[in-house]
Design an enzyme around this catalytic site. Sequence first.
Site: not given
Length: 444
Positions: A159, A259, A270
């Site tokens: 991650f 975000f 990604c």
Amino acid sequence: MNATESPRLTVIGTGYLGATHAICMAVLGFEVVGVDVDQRKIDRLASGEVPFFEPGLPELLSKALESGRLRFTTSFEEAGKFGDVHFVCVGTPQQPGSDAADLTYVDAAVRALAPHLDRRALVVGKSTVPVGTAARLTGVLHELAPAGTEVELAWNPEFLREGFAVDDTMRPDRLVFGVASDWADERLRAAFKPVLDLGTPVVRTDLATAELVKVAANSFLATKISYINAMAEVCEAVGADIKDLADSLALDDRIGGKFLRPGLGFGGGCLPKDIRAFAHRAEEIGVGQAVSFLREVDDINRRRRARTVDLVRELLGGQISGKRIAAWGAAFKPNSDDIRDAPALDVARTMHGLGGHVRVFDPAALDNARRAYPELRYGESALDAAEDADVVVLLTEWSDFREIEPDALARVVRHKRIVDGRHALDAVRWREAGWEYRALGRSL
């Protein structure tokens, strides 16, 4: 070896993920061998040079090499003899002409390592793969390894956030162990003991769930980014302000502000390829309808790039051809030199194709951009790129750009016009300094 002994680690693949993992695990006290088929990459790392930009990693590489716990090789035979736990960290790019993930490198790594596994060992996938890959690779290992079923496969998704990879490796917010036995779980816990001693949460699960975790997380983040950008389109249509809308949503603790920044959208190696590969795999296994929304997420994201070019054109009175344009940013995000699927370069190339005289500057990704797109022109600094510009376009939200004073920039440009493609600047401050300021989803 017994479960309490510290395992010796190999890391197959020394790209961004692999090199970071190998270096950090050596610094944490493990004996580590990094393996790659690219001799040049191995030589650079062995000499103390990190072949990509990542804050803090060069210093850790020097520390790891000096400790004697880290070395690099191209020999899979050496890796098989040395390692107890083998991490597979190779790339899974998008297949040419398809949305599917290209598993060539993962398959090659496992097939190269397996013939040298003649004792009990654990192979751990960290690469992002379509669900079902681990089950298939388990069969490959059992078939090709001299130790047969004594070799087990586990999946431990990564991650990492580029720019924060060291922290994300040494102090992650969680670890996911996809295992098929208690022994594999114990081996993974031994291989992450210093991290687990910090209290890091662990989710133990099956192989398929571990494979899904990374693509599910990336799909969620991509959806959140595209959602706020879809709202930006609505705001533009009705004269509303997307920043105020986003700020209001962020105060809802069910939603949060991460975000939720509108702008040019996501890129890199990604999110774009992962959501496409996930949708493709879902269709293969008969549940494509369940994630069909990801196609629209991808489309919304791509539209941000075209809309940013539209803003530049509008600010220039409808004509890009012949105009001098400063493009601030090339990397897909700040604190990185990664230009894979970079929105910034996509916009710069589009404006160049429309006849604009585009000059690009980026604090870290300039060399990569020059190699990939020699047709563009490049500046030596943000102000150099902006010399005599008709418009400045902020495309990657580096702090270097946010800290530039409006008056300092005004002294070098031809016209005081700026398009903030990342909502990184204070609109009020720039407008008060006499600049024409535009941003996606912001009223005039």
